[in-house]
Design a protein around this motif. Structure first.
Motif, PDB file in Angstrom:
ATOM      1  N   ILE A 253      -0.360  -4.620  -4.643  1.00  0.00           N
ATOM      2  CA  ILE A 253       0.603  -5.260  -3.723  1.00  0.00           C
ATOM      3  C   ILE A 253       1.757  -4.296  -3.430  1.00  0.00           C
ATOM      4  O   ILE A 253       2.187  -4.144  -2.281  1.00  0.00           O
ATOM      5  CB  ILE A 253       1.140  -6.585  -4.328  1.00  0.00           C
ATOM      6  N   GLU A 256       1.062  -1.804  -0.830  1.00  0.00           N
ATOM      7  CA  GLU A 256       1.074  -2.307   0.558  1.00  0.00           C
ATOM      8  C   GLU A 256       2.400  -2.002   1.249  1.00  0.00           C
ATOM      9  O   GLU A 256       2.479  -1.902   2.467  1.00  0.00           O
ATOM     10  CB  GLU A 256       0.931  -3.852   0.576  1.00  0.00           C
ATOM     11  N   ILE A 319       7.765  -7.673  -0.509  1.00  0.00           N
ATOM     12  CA  ILE A 319       6.781  -6.995  -1.369  1.00  0.00           C
ATOM     13  C   ILE A 319       7.217  -7.102  -2.843  1.00  0.00           C
ATOM     14  O   ILE A 319       6.397  -7.384  -3.730  1.00  0.00           O
ATOM     15  CB  ILE A 319       6.655  -5.499  -0.961  1.00  0.00           C
ATOM     16  N   LYS A 322       6.384 -10.682  -3.912  1.00  0.00           N
ATOM     17  CA  LYS A 322       4.941 -10.936  -4.012  1.00  0.00           C
ATOM     18  C   LYS A 322       4.351 -10.239  -5.251  1.00  0.00           C
ATOM     19  O   LYS A 322       3.536 -10.808  -5.973  1.00  0.00           O
ATOM     20  CB  LYS A 322       4.268 -10.378  -2.740  1.00  0.00           C
ATOM     21  N   ALA A 323       4.806  -9.025  -5.503  1.00  0.00           N
ATOM     22  CA  ALA A 323       4.262  -8.247  -6.631  1.00  0.00           C
ATOM     23  C   ALA A 323       4.720  -8.846  -7.956  1.00  0.00           C
ATOM     24  O   ALA A 323       3.915  -9.007  -8.886  1.00  0.00           O
ATOM     25  CB  ALA A 323       4.708  -6.788  -6.519  1.00  0.00           C
TER      26      ALA A 323
END
Ligand code: FAD
Length: 623
Positions: A253, A256, A319, A322-323
């Motif tokens: 992630i 990304e 990010i 999410k990670a």
């Protein structure tokens, strides 16, 4: 509103500025502390912790000299750990987890109780310099305040630029303005400036974490403290930290977001701290590792905010979020604030003397992150030395410096001014060549008398240090002189699988064996009697154990340090003309002309100077 002329003006009340102001004022100088926000005195910009490997030793040194950082760290601690306890005592390093808000509050309270110290909240936008001598400061509202000496401790604020993903904006720290004007002015009069960067992780809401999925990291069962004084006490209760890990999913992630990362898309060009890398840096540099450790650290006694140590990042918030949600215990995480990176100006420290006064402008000192260092302890110790020297200069007294064999602070400043630094400099035990001498348990023996002599460490500290010294010496003598019979000692040796003795001998020799500890010695009646009769406390017990067990190493390092000190005594005139030394290499002549080392020993540490160049110098100096 202000004194006509202050002895010392300190610009910035971070860790460096606070120590500098305290030291100068406590040494009798009329001092003004000007800072952009008085609510944020000694603000911990990053992790809420003090000490740690090599940094703990620095903190003990600051305390031994009479600085405040150790005292404040003790009163605001929520957890204590002695790190590296499984290694030799040269490596033992005290660390506390701190209550971020209390830390700042206690610093402010101590400063407010310090005589000779005035405060003012304003941004300093420039300096008044006449004929290469500092005269005062100018503020952004147009005030001019005069002073005989100025200490700049602007930290990460000079032209500070904050990055989160592809967004960036001016700031000295999250939620605080950057400072403009000073860098340009100093460059215009000949100072060299550079750019560095650092970063910080997100802070999260503890109520959203599942600690049952993490590994508890409690504090020491018998916590100790930083200050040698009796003013503070070890913690009676503590808060735990927690450990979790990243995973390959987390790394995927994070990757990304790389194209929106200021680290990878070229918007950050400056160098960051090698030993405190961001999570994106870690997964990029150590691509073969499928997980990285994270320490989840409470920010204080009465807050639910947690600091995610090991997850420093400037990736976009979405990010980061999410990670982090993929990490064990973080499935329902809520953010208090995202991580970010910051770029700021610094001044290469080779432009300074050992006192931290600039070579270019008389009476102007730099301390802390402005010199290219990173870390609260590194900053505070430089502030202390700059504050002391500014006060001494005003009093027309000799300068105060510490050598590499006396203190980590000596190593830090010597490294900075002799070698400079191209990336944020942090202290490690490996940077000190005499680390068996520079232990956390003996900083008072090394430095308190020096602090007392210059009027900084108080009488009470001196008394305590002498008492500890007297008891330690007496206890070491006891081990040297006390005999033990085979009947008394052999059962203890047998228990520890240590070779038995076949005749009566002195205790010292047995205690010096690697696997025999003070605990073992205390099984002997004579030892326990000595401890009770002489009221020997834990500090003396620890000190004596080190002195006996490491006697050989300590002696060897002392001999080496004496050798170095002989070169340290060969002084080089300040304006020495190296072009006269034709047999010295061109590179050495060029570097030495720039650095202007004060002694042959310092000259030998300048990069590009070889042993043959040192010989040329020694011959020229008549040695
Ligand atoms: P600071 O603590 O930055 O204090 C500077 C002070 O000067 C502030 O009070 C400011 O208001 C004031 N000031 C600045 N300019 C002016 C002006 N013109 N006029 C008046 N006042 C002024 N260290 C680590 O060891 N590990 C890390 O991982 C780490 N990460 C960090 C991440 C971030 C985002 C930041 C900001 C810092 C980080 N640090 C880290 C560094 C650590 O915070 C600093 O090393 C330490 O705080 C430096 O202390 P200082 O006193 O030099 O400066």
């Amino acid at each position: 509103m202000f004194k006509d002329t202050y002895d010392v003006i300190v610009v910035g009340a971070g860790h460096a500025g606070s120590e500098a102001a305290a030291a100068a004022a406590n040494m009798g100088s009329s001092t003004l502390l000007v800072t952009m926000n008085l609510q944020n005195i000694a603000q911990m910009s990053c992790n809420p912790a003090m000490g740690g490997i090599a940094k703990g030793q620095i903190l003990r040194e600051i305390d031994a000299l009479g600085g405040y950082s150790g005292l404040v760290s003790d009163t605001s601690a929520i957890q204590f750990k002695m790190l590296n306890k499984s290694k030799g005592p040269a490596m033992w390093s005290p660390r506390v987890q701190s209550d971020r808000m209390l830390f700042s509050q206690h610093w402010r309270e101590r400063l407010e109780q310090t005589e000779n110290l005035d405060f003012y909240q304003e941004m300093v936008s420039g300096l008044i310099i006449e004929k290469n001598k500092v005269k005062g400061v100018k503020t952004s509202l147009g005030l001019e305040i005069k002073a005989k000496t100025i200490i700049l401790t602007n930290g990460t604020f000079l032209n500070g630029l904050i990055h989160i993903g592809d967004k960036n904006f001016g700031g000295g720290r999250a939620g605080e303005k950057a400072s403009f004007g000073i860098t340009k002015e100093l460059e215009d009069i000949g100072f060299e400036a550079g750019r560095m960067k650092t970063g910080t992780p997100p802070r999260v809401d503890g109520r959203s974490l599942d600690f049952s999925k993490m590994i508890e990291q409690p504090g020491d069962e018998e916590p100790w403290k930083f200050s040698y004084s009796n003013e503070t006490k070890p913690l009676e209760k503590q808060r735990s930290c927690w450990m979790s890990y990243t995973s390959p999913e987390v790394h995927n992630i994070l990757k990304e977001g790389f194209d929106r990362s200021p680290m990878f898309n070229g918007s950050i060009k400056s160098t960051g701290p090698r030993y405190c890398p961001s999570i994106e840096d870690k997964i990029h540099r150590f691509a073969d590792k499928d997980r990285h450790q994270m320490f989840v650290e409470p920010e204080g006694w009465n807050t639910v905010e947690y600091y995610v140590n090991g997850f420093s990042t400037s990736l976009p918030e979405d990010i980061q979020f999410k990670a982090l949600k993929q990490c064990a215990g973080f499935e329902n995480v809520k953010f208090f604030r995202p991580g970010y990176a910051i770029e700021y100006d610094y001044f290469p420290p080779t432009q300074l003397r050992h006192t931290l006064e600039t070579k270019l402008v008389d009476g102007l000192y730099f301390a802390g992150q402005i010199n290219g260092t990173t870390g609260y302890e590194e900053a505070a110790s430089q502030g202390l030395i700059a504050g002391i020297n500014a006060a001494l200069k005003v009093q027309e007294k000799d300068e105060f410096t510490l050598s590499r064999s006396e203190a980590y602070i000596g190593v830090l400043i010597d490294d900075l001014i002799t070698k400079g630094t191209e990336e944020p400099y942090r202290m490690f035990t490996s940077r000190a060549e005499y680390r068996t001498l520079l232990r956390q348990d003996n900083a008072d023996f090394r430095l308190t008398a020096k602090g007392f002599e210059i009027g900084l460490a108080c009488k009470e500290r001196m008394k305590l240090m002498k008492e500890k010294q007297r008891k330690s010496d007496a206890f070491v003598d006891f081990f040297k002189n006390q005999s033990v019979t085979t009947d008394e000692i052999n059962p203890i040796l047998e228990e520890k699988n240590s070779a038995k003795v076949d005749q009566q001998g002195k205790l010292f020799k047995i205690f010096a064996r690697p696997n025999i500890t003070m605990q073992d010695m205390r099984k002997l009646e004579s030892v326990e009697n000595f401890i009770n009769e002489h009221n020997v406390n834990n500090e003396v017990l620890e000190q004596v154990e080190v002195q006996v067990k490491y006697a050989g190493y300590i002696e060897k390092e002392k001999l080496n340090a004496d050798k170095l000190n002989r070169l340290e005594n060969v002084r080089i005139p300040e304006h020495f003309d190296y072009s006269l030394l034709k047999s010295m290499s061109f590179e050495a002549r060029e570097k030495l002309t720039k650095i202007k080392p004060r002694t042959v020993s310092q000259a030998s540490r300048v990069s590009g100077v070889n042993p043959s160049d040192v010989s040329v110098l020694l011959v020229h100096m008549g040695r």
